[in-house]
Design a protein around this motif. Structure first.
Motif, PDB file in Angstrom:
ATOM      1  N   ASN A 137       0.980  -1.252  -0.096  1.00 58.76           N
ATOM      2  CA  ASN A 137       0.300   0.385   0.009  1.00 58.76           C
ATOM      3  C   ASN A 137       1.206   1.165  -0.089  1.00 58.76           C
ATOM      4  O   ASN A 137       0.405   2.415  -0.529  1.00 58.76           O
ATOM      5  CB  ASN A 137      -1.157   0.289   1.445  1.00 58.76           C
ATOM      6  CG  ASN A 137      -1.793  -1.051   0.809  1.00 58.76           C
ATOM      7  OD1 ASN A 137      -2.327  -1.644  -0.259  1.00 58.76           O
ATOM      8  ND2 ASN A 137      -2.441  -1.587   2.487  1.00 58.76           N
ATOM      9  N   GLY A 138       2.192   0.837   0.319  1.00 62.00           N
ATOM     10  CA  GLY A 138       3.326   1.929   0.486  1.00 62.00           C
ATOM     11  C   GLY A 138       3.490   2.639   1.645  1.00 62.00           C
ATOM     12  O   GLY A 138       4.184   3.574   1.536  1.00 62.00           O
ATOM     13  N   GLU A 139       2.916   2.002   2.420  1.00 58.31           N
ATOM     14  CA  GLU A 139       3.405   3.137   3.376  1.00 58.31           C
ATOM     15  C   GLU A 139       4.025   2.118   4.294  1.00 58.31           C
ATOM     16  O   GLU A 139       5.004   0.900   4.526  1.00 58.31           O
ATOM     17  CB  GLU A 139       1.963   2.481   4.734  1.00 58.31           C
ATOM     18  CG  GLU A 139       0.545   3.160   4.387  1.00 58.31           C
ATOM     19  CD  GLU A 139      -0.131   2.297   5.533  1.00 58.31           C
ATOM     20  OE1 GLU A 139      -0.174   3.042   7.145  1.00 58.31           O
ATOM     21  OE2 GLU A 139      -1.337   1.929   5.957  1.00 58.31           O
ATOM     22  N   MET A 140       5.307   3.051   4.974  1.00 64.17           N
ATOM     23  CA  MET A 140       6.674   1.971   5.643  1.00 64.17           C
ATOM     24  C   MET A 140       6.514   1.320   6.719  1.00 64.17           C
ATOM     25  O   MET A 140       5.521   1.962   7.518  1.00 64.17           O
ATOM     26  CB  MET A 140       7.339   3.627   5.782  1.00 64.17           C
ATOM     27  CG  MET A 140       8.524   3.451   6.290  1.00 64.17           C
ATOM     28  SD  MET A 140       9.968   4.497   7.269  1.00 64.17           S
ATOM     29  CE  MET A 140       9.771   5.520   5.586  1.00 64.17           C
ATOM     30  N   VAL A 141       6.924   0.794   6.462  1.00 68.33           N
ATOM     31  CA  VAL A 141       6.551  -0.314   7.943  1.00 68.33           C
ATOM     32  C   VAL A 141       7.830  -0.791   8.669  1.00 68.33           C
ATOM     33  O   VAL A 141       7.668  -1.471   9.762  1.00 68.33           O
ATOM     34  CB  VAL A 141       6.258  -1.878   7.408  1.00 68.33           C
ATOM     35  CG1 VAL A 141       4.662  -1.895   6.225  1.00 68.33           C
ATOM     36  CG2 VAL A 141       6.721  -2.873   6.307  1.00 68.33           C
ATOM     37  N   ALA A 142       9.217  -0.104   8.124  1.00 66.02           N
ATOM     38  CA  ALA A 142      10.352  -0.442   9.170  1.00 66.02           C
ATOM     39  C   ALA A 142      11.430  -0.291   8.785  1.00 66.02           C
ATOM     40  O   ALA A 142      12.008   0.161   7.112  1.00 66.02           O
ATOM     41  CB  ALA A 142      10.615  -1.892   9.515  1.00 66.02           C
ATOM     42  N   THR A 143      12.393   1.054   8.915  1.00 68.59           N
ATOM     43  CA  THR A 143      13.531   1.381   8.023  1.00 68.59           C
ATOM     44  C   THR A 143      14.895   0.554   9.263  1.00 68.59           C
ATOM     45  O   THR A 143      15.094   0.136  10.564  1.00 68.59           O
ATOM     46  CB  THR A 143      13.834   2.955   8.647  1.00 68.59           C
ATOM     47  OG1 THR A 143      13.760   3.181  10.291  1.00 68.59           O
ATOM     48  CG2 THR A 143      12.784   3.446   7.949  1.00 68.59           C
ATOM     49  N   TYR A 144      16.241   0.209   8.859  1.00 71.26           N
ATOM     50  CA  TYR A 144      17.269   0.177   9.336  1.00 71.26           C
ATOM     51  C   TYR A 144      18.283   1.134   8.850  1.00 71.26           C
ATOM     52  O   TYR A 144      18.290   1.598   8.085  1.00 71.26           O
ATOM     53  CB  TYR A 144      17.546  -0.741   8.629  1.00 71.26           C
ATOM     54  CG  TYR A 144      19.031  -2.046   9.144  1.00 71.26           C
ATOM     55  CD1 TYR A 144      18.649  -2.193  10.304  1.00 71.26           C
ATOM     56  CD2 TYR A 144      19.582  -1.491   8.417  1.00 71.26           C
ATOM     57  CE1 TYR A 144      20.675  -3.471  10.881  1.00 71.26           C
ATOM     58  CE2 TYR A 144      21.296  -1.610   8.945  1.00 71.26           C
ATOM     59  CZ  TYR A 144      21.100  -2.783  10.457  1.00 71.26           C
ATOM     60  OH  TYR A 144      23.070  -3.126  10.898  1.00 71.26           O
TER      61      TYR A 144
END
Length: 200
Positions: A137-144
């Motif tokens: 859906n284009g939603e950010m779910v995580a970052t590293y």
């Protein structure tokens, strides 16, 4: 209303979780790392379990995320609508690893995955990575970044968590006022639909 359990993890480090491309994976069993998992439990059954948990927690002098039972239930309830974070992250790290091996200088790329996409940037310092993971859906779910993970709550997850907290808080308040839970259950038995759901 407290919804502490939905807060993102600020650059949290996980150890002993295995790694992909030299990057440690998050602990997908952690209470606050949600990933798509269908339990087969109906929403009506979940509501009953949430109310029961609130009454148990009140009796123990606990509230929301101070209760291990609440945290387990929140994880299960939220994971019903979660994106496949585990799949997005593991396939994203594989794509990053493959691209990193073929390029010496700092790189910046976007890879489209089955369940979403990953954006990768090798920072000029030479030993740091910044990676963003997105669902379909284009939603950010995580970052590293800086060797740590940050999880981001999707709109569907936030809505589900708020819903659970409202059910829980109402039941916890009833327990505090000394209202027996049995009254709620007998009121629901009048509907044949509810009887069917209870057996399902």
């Amino acid at each position: 209303m407290q919804v502490n359990s939905s807060n993102s993890l600020q650059n949290r480090y996980f150890s002993g979780t295995g790694s992909t491309g030299g990057i440690h994976l998050p602990d997908f069993n952690d209470n606050y790392v949600f990933s798509k998992k269908k339990s087969g439990i109906s929403d009506e059954e979940y509501r009953r379990q949430i109310r029961e948990q609130a009454y148990e927690d009140f009796a123990k002098g606990q509230f929301q995320n101070k209760s291990e039972g609440f945290n387990r239930l929140m994880k299960s309830y939220t994971s019903e609508v979660s994106p496949d974070r585990k799949g997005i992250i593991t396939s994203g790290l594989k794509a990053v690893s493959k691209n990193r091996q073929t390029v010496i200088k700092p790189i910046d790329f976007v890879a489209t995955l089955l369940e979403g996409k990953v954006k990768y940037q090798k920072l000029p310092s030479g030993n740091s990575d910044y990676i963003e993971f997105y669902d379909k859906n284009g939603e950010m779910v995580a970052t590293y970044s800086n060797n740590g993970w940050t999880m981001y709550t999707t709109n569907a997850e936030a809505s589900r968590q708020t819903e659970m907290c409202m059910i829980y808080n109402e039941a916890w308040g009833s327990a505090r006022r000394g209202i027996a839970m049995a009254g709620e259950e007998s009121a629901n038995e009048d509907s044949p639909q509810n009887r069917f759901d209870a057996k399902a």
